[in-house]
Design a protein around this motif. Structure first.
Motif, short mmCIF file in Angstrom:
data_model
loop_
_atom_site.label_atom_id
_atom_site.label_comp_id
_atom_site.label_asym_id
_atom_site.label_seq_id
_atom_site.Cartn_x
_atom_site.Cartn_y
_atom_site.Cartn_z
N ARG A 10 0.87 -1.18 0.00
CA ARG A 10 0.00 0.00 0.00
C ARG A 10 0.91 1.23 0.00
NH1 ARG A 10 -3.08 -1.09 5.40
NH2 ARG A 10 -0.90 -1.57 5.91
N VAL A 11 0.85 2.02 -1.08
CA VAL A 11 1.82 3.09 -1.29
C VAL A 11 1.10 4.43 -1.47
CG1 VAL A 11 3.67 3.97 -2.79
CG2 VAL A 11 3.45 1.49 -2.35
N ALA A 12 1.64 5.45 -0.82
CA ALA A 12 1.14 6.82 -0.98
C ALA A 12 2.29 7.74 -1.38
CB ALA A 12 0.49 7.33 0.30
N ILE A 13 1.95 8.78 -2.12
CA ILE A 13 2.86 9.87 -2.44
C ILE A 13 2.41 11.07 -1.62
CG2 ILE A 13 3.88 11.28 -4.27
CD1 ILE A 13 4.33 8.32 -4.74
N TRP A 14 3.35 11.75 -0.98
CA TRP A 14 3.00 12.92 -0.16
C TRP A 14 3.70 14.13 -0.75
CZ3 TRP A 14 4.06 13.16 5.86
CH2 TRP A 14 3.38 14.27 6.40
N GLY A 15 2.90 14.97 -1.43
CA GLY A 15 3.43 16.18 -2.05
C GLY A 15 3.29 16.12 -3.56
N PHE A 16 2.79 17.22 -4.15
CA PHE A 16 2.55 17.24 -5.59
C PHE A 16 3.35 18.35 -6.27
CE2 PHE A 16 -0.23 18.10 -9.38
CZ PHE A 16 0.00 16.88 -10.00
N GLY A 17 4.53 18.64 -5.74
CA GLY A 17 5.46 19.48 -6.46
C GLY A 17 6.17 18.66 -7.52
N ARG A 18 7.26 19.19 -8.03
CA ARG A 18 7.96 18.48 -9.10
C ARG A 18 8.50 17.14 -8.63
NH1 ARG A 18 12.18 21.04 -13.56
NH2 ARG A 18 12.39 19.12 -14.77
N GLU A 19 8.97 17.08 -7.37
CA GLU A 19 9.45 15.80 -6.83
C GLU A 19 8.32 14.79 -6.75
OE1 GLU A 19 12.34 14.53 -5.71
OE2 GLU A 19 13.72 16.24 -5.82
N VAL A 72 4.13 2.09 2.72
CA VAL A 72 5.22 2.96 2.29
C VAL A 72 4.64 4.31 1.87
CG1 VAL A 72 7.13 3.29 0.67
CG2 VAL A 72 6.58 0.98 1.48
N VAL A 73 5.29 5.38 2.31
CA VAL A 73 4.94 6.73 1.87
C VAL A 73 6.17 7.36 1.25
CG1 VAL A 73 4.18 9.04 2.56
CG2 VAL A 73 3.16 7.02 3.63
N VAL A 74 6.04 7.81 0.00
CA VAL A 74 7.12 8.50 -0.69
C VAL A 74 6.86 10.00 -0.52
CG1 VAL A 74 8.35 8.82 -2.87
CG2 VAL A 74 7.22 6.63 -2.37
N LYS A 75 7.66 10.64 0.30
CA LYS A 75 7.40 12.05 0.61
C LYS A 75 8.33 12.98 -0.16
CE LYS A 75 10.35 13.20 4.54
NZ LYS A 75 10.93 14.35 3.83
N SER A 76 7.86 14.19 -0.39
CA SER A 76 8.67 15.22 -1.04
C SER A 76 9.65 15.83 -0.04
CB SER A 76 7.77 16.30 -1.63
OG SER A 76 7.00 15.78 -2.69
N PRO A 77 10.78 16.39 -0.52
CA PRO A 77 11.81 16.86 0.39
C PRO A 77 11.36 17.96 1.35
CG PRO A 77 12.68 16.70 -1.84
CD PRO A 77 11.20 16.47 -1.93
N LEU A 86 4.11 12.17 11.01
CA LEU A 86 5.03 11.25 10.33
C LEU A 86 5.72 10.34 11.34
CD1 LEU A 86 7.50 12.20 7.49
CD2 LEU A 86 8.23 10.78 9.40
N LEU A 87 6.20 10.92 12.42
CA LEU A 87 6.91 10.11 13.43
C LEU A 87 5.98 9.08 14.05
CD1 LEU A 87 9.01 12.94 15.14
CD2 LEU A 87 9.83 11.18 13.55
N ALA A 88 4.73 9.48 14.28
CA ALA A 88 3.77 8.53 14.87
C ALA A 88 3.49 7.38 13.92
CB ALA A 88 2.49 9.26 15.23
N ALA A 89 3.30 7.70 12.64
CA ALA A 89 3.04 6.63 11.66
C ALA A 89 4.27 5.75 11.50
CB ALA A 89 2.65 7.26 10.33
N GLN A 90 5.43 6.36 11.55
CA GLN A 90 6.68 5.60 11.43
C GLN A 90 6.83 4.62 12.58
OE1 GLN A 90 10.35 8.00 11.60
NE2 GLN A 90 10.81 7.18 9.58
N SER A 91 6.51 5.06 13.78
CA SER A 91 6.60 4.16 14.93
C SER A 91 5.59 3.03 14.84
CB SER A 91 6.40 4.95 16.23
OG SER A 91 5.07 5.42 16.33
N HIS A 95 6.75 2.84 6.47
CA HIS A 95 8.10 3.18 6.01
C HIS A 95 8.04 4.44 5.15
CE1 HIS A 95 12.25 2.58 4.69
NE2 HIS A 95 11.83 2.82 3.45
N PHE A 96 8.89 5.40 5.44
CA PHE A 96 8.94 6.64 4.67
C PHE A 96 10.21 6.65 3.82
CE2 PHE A 96 5.96 7.57 7.94
CZ PHE A 96 5.04 8.42 7.35
N THR A 97 10.02 6.97 2.55
CA THR A 97 11.15 7.06 1.64
C THR A 97 10.97 8.32 0.80
OG1 THR A 97 12.50 5.86 0.02
CG2 THR A 97 10.10 5.62 -0.15
N SER A 98 11.78 8.46 -0.25
CA SER A 98 11.74 9.67 -1.08
C SER A 98 12.22 9.33 -2.48
CB SER A 98 12.67 10.74 -0.48
OG SER A 98 14.02 10.32 -0.61
#
Length: 452
Positions: A10-19, A72-77, A86-91, A95-98
């Motif tokens: 289950r994957v999410a993207i966080w942020g809709f800028g160029r990244e 997994v959440v792919v977040k923008s910088p 984020l920290l609560a979900a991580q605990s 998994h957060f990546t970029s």
């Protein structure tokens, strides 16, 4: 984590800028059937649905429960890794990546020069690419400088010149060479504290097989002393500036006054680029003459030209007081009015006040959210001959025009972020150019992004 490992998750993207858009495109390219959810601003929902109709778009700031729904959440910088949600979900196991981390996982053997630093990283990265290309090395220029790495996921290059911000240094994989141009406090709102900012920035040292460091900064030398393969620039035994020349040890190779970007700090950036090229096994001495043909990056001590008998210089990228001091040093001996201030992150302006206290010919216009605090510090120190406090950048340009004598210089070097009035430093720089009487769009755009 490689992109293939996201299959079935289950994957999410966080942020809709160029990244964010680059991440969506890369995942669609490798895993076209993978369901994707996007968290973005409410004003971005329609654009996001048009960009990828298969996305499940949520126009909201996700809380811990929303983030915890995903593996997994792919977040923008720009999204802080220290947000409570984020920290609560991580605990809880998310998994957060970029995009940066995914690219490095896909390209572990790429010949990367990863450049970071509080200031100088963009110019140094661009200089590396420019010099390498002068040697006919197929070179990629990407990263924080304006081109997300995932947009070049399948590109091939003999050298990768990659800029990393403090938001990204902890996401880089092993690199052949890491470069530190400088280290001051910045982005305290993202990192939460000065020490955390420094620690995050220095994560690059932990993944760099060779580390190239500015030898003129004692604090940086101390913090990188344990690296097993550290190389210095800015010192007599390496690439450094001496008596108006860029030198390799005792050998003079390039006259500083021929460098198209002004200032001692830019001469030092050129030394860093040459040293990086050398560390990667290329002929830096042969490349050095190509410095004469480098084009200044937008918003970094960018000369706009003359209007109303005054020279106008756009240094909107300046987001620390130290950067403003470096800009002023490059204009020593000239009548300057500098516009400072912007979003207030609580940075200490004491060193700036001390440095300008013996410059009675300098005029300063303070503006923006941090303007009153800067003006108060300068006023208490009775530091300068002319000091004005105004509300907005438009007011500041009008006041600077009045304060600056014919033949003088109006310099935008805010020493602060732009977020109180503008989306980013580039929008601020374009607006400054327009207020001064120039074409704001014509001054933008970084040459050489991508592979060539």
């Amino acid at each position: 984590m490689r992109i293939a490992e996201l299959a079935g998750q289950r994957v999410a993207i966080w942020g809709f800028g160029r990244e964010g858009r680059a991440a969506i495109a890369a995942l669609r390219g490798r895993l076209p059937q993978l369901p994707l959810t996007l968290f973005c601003g409410s004003a971005e929902v329609a654009a996001a649905q048009a960009f990828d109709p298969a996305l499940q778009v949520r126009g909201e700031e996700p809380d811990a429960a929303a983030l915890g729904h995903f593996d997994v959440v792919v977040k923008s910088p720009g999204i802080s890794a220290y947000k409570p949600a984020l920290l609560a979900a991580q605990s809880g196991g998310t998994h957060f990546t970029s995009g940066t981390a995914l690219w490095f996982a896909e390209r572990p053997q790429a010949p990367v020069v990863a450049v970071t630093g509080t200031k100088g990283k963009s110019t140094t990265t661009a200089l590396i690419a420019h010099l390498a290309r002068s040697l006919d090395v197929r070179t990629a220029l990407a990263g924080n400088i304006g081109l997300p790495l995932l947009e070049l996921l399948d590109a091939q290059a003999g050298l990768w010149a990659v800029e990393l911000s403090s938001f990204q240094t902890g996401e880089a994989g092993p690199v052949p060479l890491g470069v530190f141009t400088s280290l001051y406090e910045e982005h305290l709102d993202w990192h939460g504290s000065r020490e955390r900012y420094l620690a995050d920035k220095l994560k690059l040292a932990g993944v760099a097989r060779t580390l190239l460091v500015n030898g003129t900064q004692e604090a940086l030398l101390e913090r990188t002393a344990a690296h097993p393969d550290r190389v210095l620039f800015g010192v007599p035994q390496g690439w450094h500036v001496h008596e108006g020349f860029i030198c390799r040890s005792a050998e003079r190779l390039f006259a500083v006054d021929q460098l198209p970007v002004p200032g001692d700090h830019n001469a030092l950036n050129a030394c860093a680029a040459l040293a990086a090229l050398e560390a990667m096994g290329h002929d830096a001495r042969t490349a050095a003459p190509a410095l004469a043909h480098f084009h200044a990056l937008p918003h970094r001590l960018q000369p706009l030209g003359e209007r109303d008998g005054r020279q106008w210089i756009n240094d909107s990228i300046s987001t620390t007081p130290q950067a403003t001091l470096a800009a002023l040093a490059s204009l020593a001996g000239r009548a300057v009015t500098v516009i400072v201030g912007g979003h207030d992150r609580g940075l200490d302006w004491t060193d700036f006040v001390d440095a300008v206290s013996d410059q009675p010919s300098l005029a300063i216009v303070a503006q923006g959210a941090s303007g009153p605090r800067i003006a108060a510090a300068l006023g208490e120190a009775q530091a300068i001959g002319e000091l004005a406090l105004v509300a907005t950048l438009a007011d500041a340009v009008e006041r600077a025009r009045a304060l600056t004598p014919t033949g003088g210089v109006v310099l935008l070097s805010p020493g602060a972020p732009s977020f109180d009035q503008f989306r980013d430093y580039a929008e601020r720089g374009r607006r400054f150019a327009e207020l001064a009487g120039f074409d704001g769009q014509a001054i933008s755009g970084i040459e050489g992004l991508g592979v060539s």
